[in-house]
Design an enzyme around this catalytic site. Structure first.
Site, PDB file in Angstrom:
ATOM      1  N   HIS A 136      20.461  -2.241 -71.551  1.00 33.98           N
ATOM      2  CA  HIS A 136      21.304  -3.381 -71.946  1.00 33.98           C
ATOM      3  C   HIS A 136      20.815  -4.619 -71.214  1.00 33.98           C
ATOM      4  CE1 HIS A 136      24.911  -5.835 -72.623  1.00 33.98           C
ATOM      5  NE2 HIS A 136      25.192  -4.998 -73.595  1.00 33.98           N
ATOM      6  N   ASP A 183      26.660   1.728 -77.767  1.00 33.92           N
ATOM      7  CA  ASP A 183      26.262   2.281 -79.062  1.00 33.92           C
ATOM      8  C   ASP A 183      25.870   3.750 -78.992  1.00 33.92           C
ATOM      9  OD1 ASP A 183      26.548  -0.075 -80.624  1.00 33.92           O
ATOM     10  OD2 ASP A 183      24.816  -0.879 -79.559  1.00 33.92           O
TER      11      ASP A 183
END
Ligand code: ACO
Length: 422
Positions: free
Chosen positions: A306, A363
């Site tokens: 991320h 996700d």
């Protein structure tokens, strides 16, 4: 504390103020810079630029912290419903029982949309992506709704906000029902906000529908976890479009378009596709980990890493438990859940991922949960949007209330110098 930065530019001393956020983040206020020096700053992707002051969401990527209005998402997931979090994000506090009832009844009263919108929906081909349909219908909603307010204060903005919260789940569920060839339905106002979303999405015309409590509980948490993430791509888009004083509905449509891109809302689909591939190719998890580590191979572990989190994404931690709960109740356990768990374990123990601080992100597990709820892969980003709607609305509202100037960055021109047509 030093509250100014002082530098010498072309023989002149320039002072710029430094200010501090409530959690200790410091920023240089550069608004005077161009007038004082002729210089502008250059920061593609705004990686190092604070675009606003905000009191909505706090995120610490190093420590893995995410809070809405000061409350941790762990606390909110455990103790609040999505409708309470919507109220918290938009109006700044968790509603009392009475406030919640009033809020819900306002939404219920507005939960009809003009039937002519069905004509627009009908004209899309069956192959159209649900996000493309949803963005069009959301922008189109403005044409079917008389102007609801002049947006001078929050009371004037409230009718538009309520209408958006009421209409959006209807339009989102219609995109799903169209793809499944199901008749378009409306809300059942005896249900909760989230129970209603499930009802509108999944109800079959030939049988009674009772929302599955485990799925509704999971959906509540999923929507809460996606509800805001400070100045991400789609929320920044909503703010910048709204800064021109565009109406709320087209601002949300712009946010939807930004979310649709695979670098933003589309990664949950890629995770499922990767896990399916591992399954089809004989469950050789190590092969995929080795590929992700190989610098000559463009493959990356989807759902890992991320830009902001350099620690376990706090949303992924909660989602992992929800995935186990939801997938545990389906009679045929989805084999790709086991692949996901083992893949995560191996990656977390691997020096390549450890040294780069690559952890599962939001996700990694969300797609597995949607899949267990029989939501088609192409609908995953629509589910994300259902959660992010209150975040977009609260960012828009804050921007209007703070009377922020129109968003208009500068550029450094690098094209041809003046030339004349010969
Ligand atoms: N698999 C393998 N290696 C990775 C991965 C991954 N998923 N993510 C990053 N790396 C490696 C990079 O190769 C790089 O290695 P190096 O230092 O040896 O060159 C290092 O980790 C740093 O990676 P960057 O690309 O510089 O990190 P950045 O912050 O730019 O990228 C991103 C973040 C795009 C999320 C990246 O981690 C990625 O592509 N992940 C997979 C896609 C994904 O899951 N996206 C969803 C993000 S969550 C969201 O948007 C809602």
């Amino acid at each position: 504390m030093k509250d100014k930065i002082r530098f010498n530019y072309e023989g002149n001393f320039i002072e710029l103020p430094i200010f501090e956020g409530v959690e200790g983040e410091k920023a240089i206020d550069i608004r005077r810079l161009r007038n004082a020096t002729g210089l502008v700053t250059y920061d593609p992707g705004y990686k190092n630029t604070g675009s606003c002051k905000s009191s909505i969401t706090y995120l610490d990527g190093e420590a893995g912290i995410l809070r809405y209005r000061g409350y941790s998402i762990e606390d909110l997931c455990e103790n609040c419903s999505f409708i309470e979090v919507i109220h918290l994000l938009i109006f700044g506090h968790i509603p009392s029982k009475k406030e919640k009832e009033i809020f819900l009844s306002e939404i219920r009263e507005k939960s009809l949309v003009d039937e002519d919108l069905k004509g627009i929906l009908k004209s899309f081909p069956k192959t159209a992506h649900p996000m493309c349909i949803l963005a069009s219908l959301t922008a189109g909603l403005v044409a079917f709704t008389p102007k609801l307010g002049s947006y001078e204060d929050i009371e004037q903005m409230r009718p538009s906000i309520i209408k958006m919260l009421a209409a959006f789940p209807i339009l989102a569920s219609w995109t799903h029902r169209k793809s499944r060839g199901l008749p378009l339905n409306y809300a059942n106002n005896s249900l909760t906000y989230v129970g209603n979303i499930a009802h509108m999405m999944f109800r079959r015309p030939h049988m009674d529908y009772k929302p599955n409590p485990i799925e509704v509980k999971a959906l509540n948490k999923l929507l809460i976890l996606h509800a805001d993430h400070e100045q991400n791509c789609s929320s920044s888009t909503v703010r910048i479009v709204g800064s021109s004083h565009a109406d709320l509905f087209p601002c949300i449509a712009a946010g939807l378009s930004a979310l649709w891109g695979k670098l933003h809302g589309g990664a949950n689909q890629a995770v499922i596709e990767m896990l399916e591939k591992i399954s089809v190719q004989g469950n050789d998890i190590q092969k995929f980990i080795d590929r992700a580590k190989d610098k000559n191979d463009p493959f990356r572990l989807m759902g890992f890493g991320h830009r902001v989190y350099k620690n376990y994404d706090p949303r992924a931690k909660i989602l992992k438990n929800i995935a186990k709960e939801v997938l545990g109740q389906v009679s045929n356990r989805d084999p790709i859940l086991d692949i996901a768990i083992e893949l995560e374990q191996r990656a977390l123990e691997d020096d390549y991922f450890k040294s780069r601080k690559l952890y599962p992100n939001v996700d990694f597990y969300s797609g597995l949960i949607y899949r267990a709820m029989d939501i088609p892969t192409r609908m995953f980003t629509v589910m994300f949007a259902l959660g992010r709607l209150p975040g977009w609305i609260s960012q828009w509202l804050e921007m209007r209330q703070n009377n922020e100037p129109i968003g208009r960055p500068r550029q450094i021109y690098v094209g041809p110098k003046r030339q004349d047509i010969k």
